[in-house]
Design a protein around this motif. Structure first.
Motif: not given
Length: 229
Positions: A107-130
């Motif tokens: 997501r580099i090149g997009k607003p920092l807020e969008d990058i943060n949101t993408a990381i948070e959403n991916a983190g939720k999926l990883e926590v669900y897997k764990l």
């Protein structure tokens, strides 16, 4: 003489251990069909709990192992503009942290807020897997003692039924099936519940450590993007 005494002692110990083993088996047999069915169900729950615990334990252990130089290499790649190399490194590293960082790099090149949101959403999926199937351990921890208490109630009903049909002639042997069912199922239910409860809490603690590690690396990556060029 000494060898004779030693042989006698060993035979006595073997007989004692056999008697203890047989007494436990006999205790379950004497509990009647109802008690045996409940004990069998509790053994199945114990097997499921142990399988989930060890499967999740090794999965979480593997997820927590991240190369100490991983973020340093990511930093060098990002600062030097080698984003493809950074993505390749994240793809080749099988860990929740690397997948989060890889999502952020994409997501580099997009607003920092969008990058943060993408990381948070991916983190939720990883926590669900764990946390996959960990809730089953919590269910077993709560259900096993209740199933054991159900056996206790059944055993007491059997005992009361025998008393009611005895015509005033109460015999301990008549009550044994009900009492055996009441005692063995209660003990078995508590044992399975305690094991599942300890296993559940241990996995929760280890999962929290991995989640904290993911959050720390994500914050470090976002700070890297905020650094002046």
């Amino acid at each position: 003489m000494f060898l004779f005494i030693q042989e006698v002692a060993e035979e006595a110990l073997n007989e004692a251990s056999q008697e203890k083993t047989l007494s436990i088996i006999q205790l379950i047999k004497d509990g009647g069909l109802g008690g045996q069915l409940i004990i069998a169900l509790l053994f199945v729950l114990l097997a499921v709990a142990l399988y989930i615990y060890f499967e999740r334990f090794f999965a979480i252990k593997g997820a927590s192992q991240v190369d100490k130089n991983f973020m340093n290499q990511i930093r060098d790649f990002v600062l030097n503009g080698k984003l493809e190399a950074a993505k390749s490194m994240c793809e080749s590293t099988d860990s929740p942290t690397s997948r989060l960082i890889g999502k952020g790099i994409s997501r580099i090149g997009k607003p920092l807020e969008d990058i943060n949101t993408a990381i948070e959403n991916a983190g939720k999926l990883e926590v669900y897997k764990l946390e996959k199937n960990v809730s089953v351990l919590a269910t077993i921890a709560g259900a096993a003692p209740m199933i054991g208490f159900l056996g206790t109630v059944i055993g007491m009903i059997v005992a009361i039924h025998e008393i009611a049909n005895s015509g005033g002639q109460i015999d301990i042997k008549m009550l044994s099936d009900g009492l055996y069912t009441a005692m063995t199922t209660t003990v078995a239910g508590l044992i399975v519940g305690i094991i599942a409860y300890i296993a559940y809490n241990h996995l929760v603690v280890r999962t929290d450590k991995v989640v904290y590690q993911m959050e720390a690396k994500s914050v470090e990556f976002l700070d890297l993007l905020n650094e002046p060029v």
